[in-house]
Scaffold this active site. Structure first.
Site, PDB file in Angstrom:
ATOM      1  N   SER A  27       0.864  -1.169   0.000  1.00 39.07           N
ATOM      2  CA  SER A  27       0.000   0.000   0.000  1.00 39.07           C
ATOM      3  C   SER A  27       0.907   1.226   0.000  1.00 39.07           C
ATOM      4  O   SER A  27       1.788   1.343  -0.843  1.00 39.07           O
ATOM      5  CB  SER A  27      -0.924  -0.036   1.230  1.00 39.07           C
ATOM      6  N   TYR A  41      -4.571   8.731  -5.677  1.00 32.93           N
ATOM      7  CA  TYR A  41      -3.533   7.796  -5.234  1.00 32.93           C
ATOM      8  C   TYR A  41      -3.867   7.243  -3.852  1.00 32.93           C
ATOM      9  O   TYR A  41      -3.813   6.027  -3.625  1.00 32.93           O
ATOM     10  CB  TYR A  41      -2.177   8.509  -5.210  1.00 32.93           C
ATOM     11  N   LYS A  45      -4.609   3.337  -2.546  1.00 32.53           N
ATOM     12  CA  LYS A  45      -3.812   2.696  -1.502  1.00 32.53           C
ATOM     13  C   LYS A  45      -4.682   2.281  -0.317  1.00 32.53           C
ATOM     14  O   LYS A  45      -4.408   1.275   0.334  1.00 32.53           O
ATOM     15  CB  LYS A  45      -2.659   3.601  -1.069  1.00 32.53           C
TER      16      LYS A  45
END
Length: 179
Positions: A27, A41, A45
């Protein structure tokens, strides 16, 4: 997220058929806490984190161990280039620390994998962030986490306030009041 999911779909059936295996999903620190300029983003994650949390529960009965790694910034040529182009408030946050060499991160993560840890941050400072963000995932040291919770809560709260101050300062600088 989909890249991670595609790899999981490709390798897990054989692990389940064998009755053992280890799966390590990567992650990011932004899978625990968002950052300005990185909404897409961070969302991907967080999704990897959710996938790991669910797979850990689903695959344990099949003898498959699942781990999730939350690395911070790696000091690489790519990171240097990213620092030139990222939003100013994100740059200010990243300049505060938690950056490490890829080699140091790999050594730290590998040692934690060997110890059997589920959630692995690539440095001890970020473990505190994980403790505050991970109430529904397994604890590596439940008693320690319980005793440290008030201190961690305060420290992370102060860090988050510093991040918010960075964002507010950049916003004020870029959008001065109209006279």
């Amino acid at each position: 997220y989909y890249g991670t999911l595609n790899v999981v779909r490709a390798v897990v059936p054989r692990m389940v058929a064998r009755g053992h295996g280890s799966l390590v999903l990567v992650s990011s620190t932004l899978g625990m806490a968002g950052c300005p300029g990185y909404a897409a983003y961070a969302a991907s994650k967080y999704a990897v984190r959710g996938l790991a949390d669910s797979l850990r529960l689903e695959l344990a009965p099949h003898g498959v161990d699942v781990h999730v790694v939350f690395p911070s910034n790696m000091v690489t040529p790519g990171f240097a280039e990213e620092m030139r182009t990222k939003p100013p408030e994100a740059r200010m946050i990243d300049e505060r620390g938690h950056n490490m060499s890829a080699a140091a991160s790999a050594r730290y993560v590998y040692a934690r994998l060997l110890a059997g840890d589920y959630a692995i941050c690539n440095n001890g400072d970020l473990d505190a962030l994980y403790m505050t963000a991970a109430a529904t995932t397994p604890a590596a040291a439940p008693v320690t986490e319980l005793l440290m919770a008030p201190v961690v809560w305060l420290a992370i709260g102060l860090e988050r306030r510093a991040w918010e101050a960075c964002v507010a300062k950049v916003f004020r600088d870029e959008h001065p009041p109209q006279q």
